[in-house]
Scaffold this motif. Structure first.
Motif, mmCIF file in Angstrom:
data_model
loop_
_atom_site.group_PDB
_atom_site.id
_atom_site.type_symbol
_atom_site.label_atom_id
_atom_site.label_comp_id
_atom_site.label_asym_id
_atom_site.label_seq_id
_atom_site.Cartn_x
_atom_site.Cartn_y
_atom_site.Cartn_z
ATOM 1 N N ILE A 130 0.565 -1.485 0.360
ATOM 2 C CA ILE A 130 -0.267 -0.139 0.006
ATOM 3 C C ILE A 130 1.114 1.361 0.085
ATOM 4 N N ASN A 131 0.827 2.489 -1.173
ATOM 5 C CA ASN A 131 0.983 3.239 -1.092
ATOM 6 C C ASN A 131 0.308 4.145 -0.592
ATOM 7 N N PRO A 132 0.240 5.714 -0.093
ATOM 8 C CA PRO A 132 -0.123 6.873 0.291
ATOM 9 C C PRO A 132 -0.998 7.245 -1.152
ATOM 10 N N TYR A 187 15.606 15.036 2.904
ATOM 11 C CA TYR A 187 13.771 15.201 3.781
ATOM 12 C C TYR A 187 13.091 13.889 3.525
ATOM 13 N N GLY A 188 13.196 13.704 4.590
ATOM 14 C CA GLY A 188 12.257 12.201 5.184
ATOM 15 C C GLY A 188 12.650 10.949 4.892
ATOM 16 N N GLY A 189 14.118 10.489 5.033
ATOM 17 C CA GLY A 189 14.767 9.595 5.040
ATOM 18 C C GLY A 189 13.972 8.293 5.744
ATOM 19 N N TYR A 206 13.997 16.387 12.053
ATOM 20 C CA TYR A 206 12.847 17.193 11.384
ATOM 21 C C TYR A 206 12.458 18.392 12.518
ATOM 22 N N ARG A 207 11.881 17.578 13.428
ATOM 23 C CA ARG A 207 11.598 18.699 15.138
ATOM 24 C C ARG A 207 12.328 19.333 15.385
ATOM 25 N N ASP A 208 13.388 19.051 14.964
ATOM 26 C CA ASP A 208 14.298 19.822 15.691
ATOM 27 C C ASP A 208 14.538 21.937 15.266
ATOM 28 N N TRP A 240 -4.747 5.528 -1.128
ATOM 29 C CA TRP A 240 -5.893 5.934 -0.536
ATOM 30 C C TRP A 240 -6.323 7.384 -1.214
ATOM 31 N N HIS A 241 -4.870 8.124 -1.951
ATOM 32 C CA HIS A 241 -5.199 9.581 -2.361
ATOM 33 C C HIS A 241 -5.909 9.297 -4.006
ATOM 34 N N MET A 242 -5.988 8.523 -4.276
ATOM 35 C CA MET A 242 -6.600 8.117 -5.728
ATOM 36 C C MET A 242 -8.057 7.445 -5.726
ATOM 37 N N SER A 273 10.728 7.558 5.284
ATOM 38 C CA SER A 273 10.118 6.996 4.646
ATOM 39 C C SER A 273 10.091 5.907 3.421
ATOM 40 N N SER A 274 9.396 5.508 2.937
ATOM 41 C CA SER A 274 9.366 4.806 2.144
ATOM 42 C C SER A 274 9.927 5.211 0.685
ATOM 43 N N VAL A 275 9.517 6.275 0.361
ATOM 44 C CA VAL A 275 10.480 6.815 -0.847
ATOM 45 C C VAL A 275 11.752 7.312 -0.438
ATOM 46 N N GLY A 276 12.079 8.144 0.859
ATOM 47 C CA GLY A 276 12.970 8.546 1.357
ATOM 48 C C GLY A 276 13.804 7.339 2.068
ATOM 49 N N GLY A 286 -1.808 7.037 8.489
ATOM 50 C CA GLY A 286 0.324 7.535 9.164
ATOM 51 C C GLY A 286 1.152 6.344 9.066
ATOM 52 N N VAL A 287 1.949 6.374 8.949
ATOM 53 C CA VAL A 287 3.219 5.622 9.468
ATOM 54 C C VAL A 287 4.509 5.554 9.796
ATOM 55 N N SER A 288 4.690 4.657 10.433
ATOM 56 C CA SER A 288 6.834 5.032 10.563
ATOM 57 C C SER A 288 7.546 4.689 10.750
ATOM 58 N N ALA A 289 8.110 4.430 8.964
ATOM 59 C CA ALA A 289 9.285 3.261 8.364
ATOM 60 C C ALA A 289 8.625 2.207 8.862
ATOM 61 N N ALA A 321 15.124 12.357 10.065
ATOM 62 C CA ALA A 321 14.267 11.705 10.580
ATOM 63 C C ALA A 321 13.578 11.879 11.547
ATOM 64 N N SER A 322 12.988 10.561 12.832
ATOM 65 C CA SER A 322 12.419 10.690 13.887
ATOM 66 C C SER A 322 13.752 10.225 14.186
ATOM 67 N N PRO A 323 13.847 10.481 15.998
ATOM 68 C CA PRO A 323 15.130 10.121 16.613
ATOM 69 C C PRO A 323 14.842 8.472 15.926
HETATM 70 N N1 LIG Z 1 5.378 12.213 -7.180
HETATM 71 C C1 LIG Z 1 5.427 10.850 -7.006
HETATM 72 O O1 LIG Z 1 5.940 9.628 -7.758
HETATM 73 C C2 LIG Z 1 5.570 9.719 -5.721
HETATM 74 C C3 LIG Z 1 5.624 8.270 -5.809
HETATM 75 C C4 LIG Z 1 5.609 7.855 -4.160
HETATM 76 C C5 LIG Z 1 4.905 8.160 -3.138
HETATM 77 N N2 LIG Z 1 4.693 9.410 -3.671
HETATM 78 C C6 LIG Z 1 4.491 10.456 -2.557
HETATM 79 O O2 LIG Z 1 5.373 10.958 -1.483
HETATM 80 C C7 LIG Z 1 4.907 10.989 -0.127
HETATM 81 C C8 LIG Z 1 5.989 9.702 0.929
HETATM 82 O O3 LIG Z 1 5.493 8.748 0.700
HETATM 83 P P1 LIG Z 1 5.717 7.356 0.941
HETATM 84 O O4 LIG Z 1 5.338 6.373 0.696
HETATM 85 O O5 LIG Z 1 7.963 7.287 1.159
HETATM 86 O O6 LIG Z 1 5.731 7.396 2.417
HETATM 87 P P2 LIG Z 1 5.494 7.346 4.114
HETATM 88 O O7 LIG Z 1 6.656 5.932 3.483
HETATM 89 O O8 LIG Z 1 3.950 6.514 4.520
HETATM 90 O O9 LIG Z 1 5.862 7.897 4.967
HETATM 91 C C9 LIG Z 1 6.223 7.381 6.310
HETATM 92 C C10 LIG Z 1 7.174 8.646 7.464
HETATM 93 O O10 LIG Z 1 6.901 10.233 6.629
HETATM 94 C C11 LIG Z 1 8.121 10.540 7.954
HETATM 95 N N3 LIG Z 1 7.863 11.999 7.952
HETATM 96 C C12 LIG Z 1 6.322 12.648 7.915
HETATM 97 N N4 LIG Z 1 6.713 14.151 8.193
HETATM 98 C C13 LIG Z 1 7.503 14.004 7.631
HETATM 99 C C14 LIG Z 1 7.981 15.717 7.986
HETATM 100 N N5 LIG Z 1 8.243 16.474 8.164
HETATM 101 N N6 LIG Z 1 9.733 15.212 8.167
HETATM 102 C C15 LIG Z 1 10.213 14.930 6.902
HETATM 103 N N7 LIG Z 1 9.820 12.895 7.576
HETATM 104 C C16 LIG Z 1 8.275 13.744 7.693
HETATM 105 C C17 LIG Z 1 8.049 9.887 8.587
HETATM 106 O O11 LIG Z 1 9.124 10.002 9.646
HETATM 107 P P3 LIG Z 1 9.085 9.996 11.077
HETATM 108 O O12 LIG Z 1 8.646 8.475 11.437
HETATM 109 O O13 LIG Z 1 10.286 9.167 11.249
HETATM 110 O O14 LIG Z 1 8.574 11.186 11.688
HETATM 111 C C18 LIG Z 1 7.375 8.176 8.572
HETATM 112 O O15 LIG Z 1 8.433 7.497 8.138
HETATM 113 C C19 LIG Z 1 3.806 10.202 -0.124
HETATM 114 O O16 LIG Z 1 3.167 12.272 -0.421
HETATM 115 C C20 LIG Z 1 4.019 9.596 -2.003
HETATM 116 O O17 LIG Z 1 2.075 10.334 -2.311
HETATM 117 C C21 LIG Z 1 5.254 10.362 -5.024
#
Ligand SMILES: NC(=O)c1ccc[n+]([C@@H]2O[C@H](COP(=O)([O-])OP(=O)(O)OC[C@H]3O[C@@H](n4cnc5c(N)ncnc54)[C@H](OP(=O)(O)O)[C@@H]3O)[C@@H](O)[C@H]2O)c1
Length: 346
Positions: free
Chosen positions: A40-42, A175-177, A219-221, A45-47, A179-182, A336-339, A200-202
């Protein structure tokens, strides 16, 4: 005789309906995968909530599958029935229900498919596809296309990742290491020879360091901008930022960091900032179905999983077994998920 079932979306803003679906027929250069796990990707649910990218109703969507090759189309010589594979679906582009992941069987392009080493479980591998494609688009494109009309894609133009990475003297901020994309962008960037500074969160610092980030900041620092800029200034090799989160809050930080470091690339997962962007910042939006990722599918994923250059992270969380659990997984993703990558086994 096999029969297919899918989690159908009949209209936006309503729950998925599990029901029969036509058995997909492979076109030339396509494979039919019997799905064992879907992720599942964000975006999903946007779709569902907003109807974005949907070209016909009812639809089957979803981007990530892992399973067994059921059938191959004309010209497909590198895969055969029974092979264990991971694949990226392209329903986002074609709009065809048979190309969506949330079904027992899905048609996928052979050039977005990779063989899984025996040691890698379907549940692990399915965290990879969309995130890999996004990371490849963020890092490897040499010339900007258009993610959406009038929105350029980023053009950082790195060389392909290596199974034996060597430093190339460049530093990237992800930025956002966690996350799945990170996570996937850090891994590919490190395999391209970059030094990576991330946020990332600590509780997720170890995850980011374990996949090769040199430094990680919360990122909250309140001093995040100064700390990142200082970490990147150390050797003057800063090339830009991949912002996996891409919200107004993260864009503010991105632009402040870029300003302190004299500009650079800014690859975003959503439409990039348009206000107060200096000429020295080249901003673009990733579109995660791009031919720039094809060599990674053909040459990198399988051996990189074998030698450990690529890890199936963030770790999967199995929400349930069966198509009827996909709605539950979408709801969890929206909360919302974390890592974590939410997945459903089939
Ligand atoms: N344009 C495209 O082709 C494309 C492709 C894929 C995804 N996306 C978009 O990219 C975004 C990320 O997708 P994803 O699947 O990687 O998300 P995800 O894994 O669901 O993201 C969750 C992670 O985001 C982190 N996070 C939340 N707020 C943050 C902030 N302010 N600074 C740093 N980290 C933060 C959290 O980190 P902590 O738990 O460590 O706090 C958590 O681990 C989504 O909006 C998605 O729709 C776009």
């Amino acid at each position: 005789m096999s029969s297919n079932q899918a989690a159908w979306l009949d209209a936006k803003e309503i729950a998925l309906r599990v029901g029969p679906a036509e058995m997909p027929v492979p076109q030339p250069n396509e494979i039919i995968v019997k799905n064992k796990a879907v992720a599942i990707n964000p975006l999903d649910w946007h779709m569902q909530d907003w109807g974005v990218f949907i070209q016909q109703w009812p639809t089957i969507f979803g981007c990530d599958v892992a399973g067994e090759v059921h059938q191959v189309g004309a010209n497909v010589t590198q895969f055969k029935p029974g092979d264990r594979v991971v694949a990226h679906t392209i329903n986002l582009v074609t709009g065809k229900p048979q190309d969506g992941a949330f079904a027992l069987y899905t048609a996928v392009p052979a050039n977005k498919t990779a063989i899984l080493p025996a040691s890698v479980a379907f549940e692990s591998a399915v965290v990879l596809p969309l995130a890999i494609e996004a990371a490849a688009c963020a890092l490897l494109k040499a010339t900007a296309g258009e993610a959406m009309p009038g929105v350029p894609t980023p053009a950082l133009g790195l060389a392909q990742p290596s199974l034996v990475p060597k430093p190339i003297g460049k530093t990237l901020v992800v930025y956002g290491g966690s996350s799945s994309v990170g996570v996937m962008t850090i891994q590919l960037a490190v395999a391209c020879g970059l030094k990576v500074v991330t946020t990332a969160s600590p509780k997720n610092f170890d995850l980011c360091k374990g996949i090769g980030a040199s430094s990680v900041f919360d990122y909250r620092d309140a001093d995040i901008v100064d700390k990142i800029a200082a970490a990147c200034k150390e050797d003057g090799s800063f090339v830009g930022i991949v912002d996996a989160i891409s919200t107004p809050e993260t864009y503010k930080h991105d632009l402040e960091i870029l300003s302190k470091l004299g500009g650079g690339h800014l690859a975003c997962t959503h439409p990039p900032p348009t206000e107060d962007v200096p000429d020295s910042v080249k901003a673009g939006m990733i579109f995660a179905v791009d031919e720039v990722a094809d060599p990674i599918w053909a040459n990198f994923i399988t051996p990189a999983l074998e030698n450990g250059t690529l890890k199936c992270l963030p770790a999967p969380e199995i929400v349930g077994n069966g198509l009827e659990h996909i709605q539950e997984a979408l709801d969890k993703s929206k909360a919302g998920v974390s890592a974590t990558k939410l997945i459903v086994t089939l």
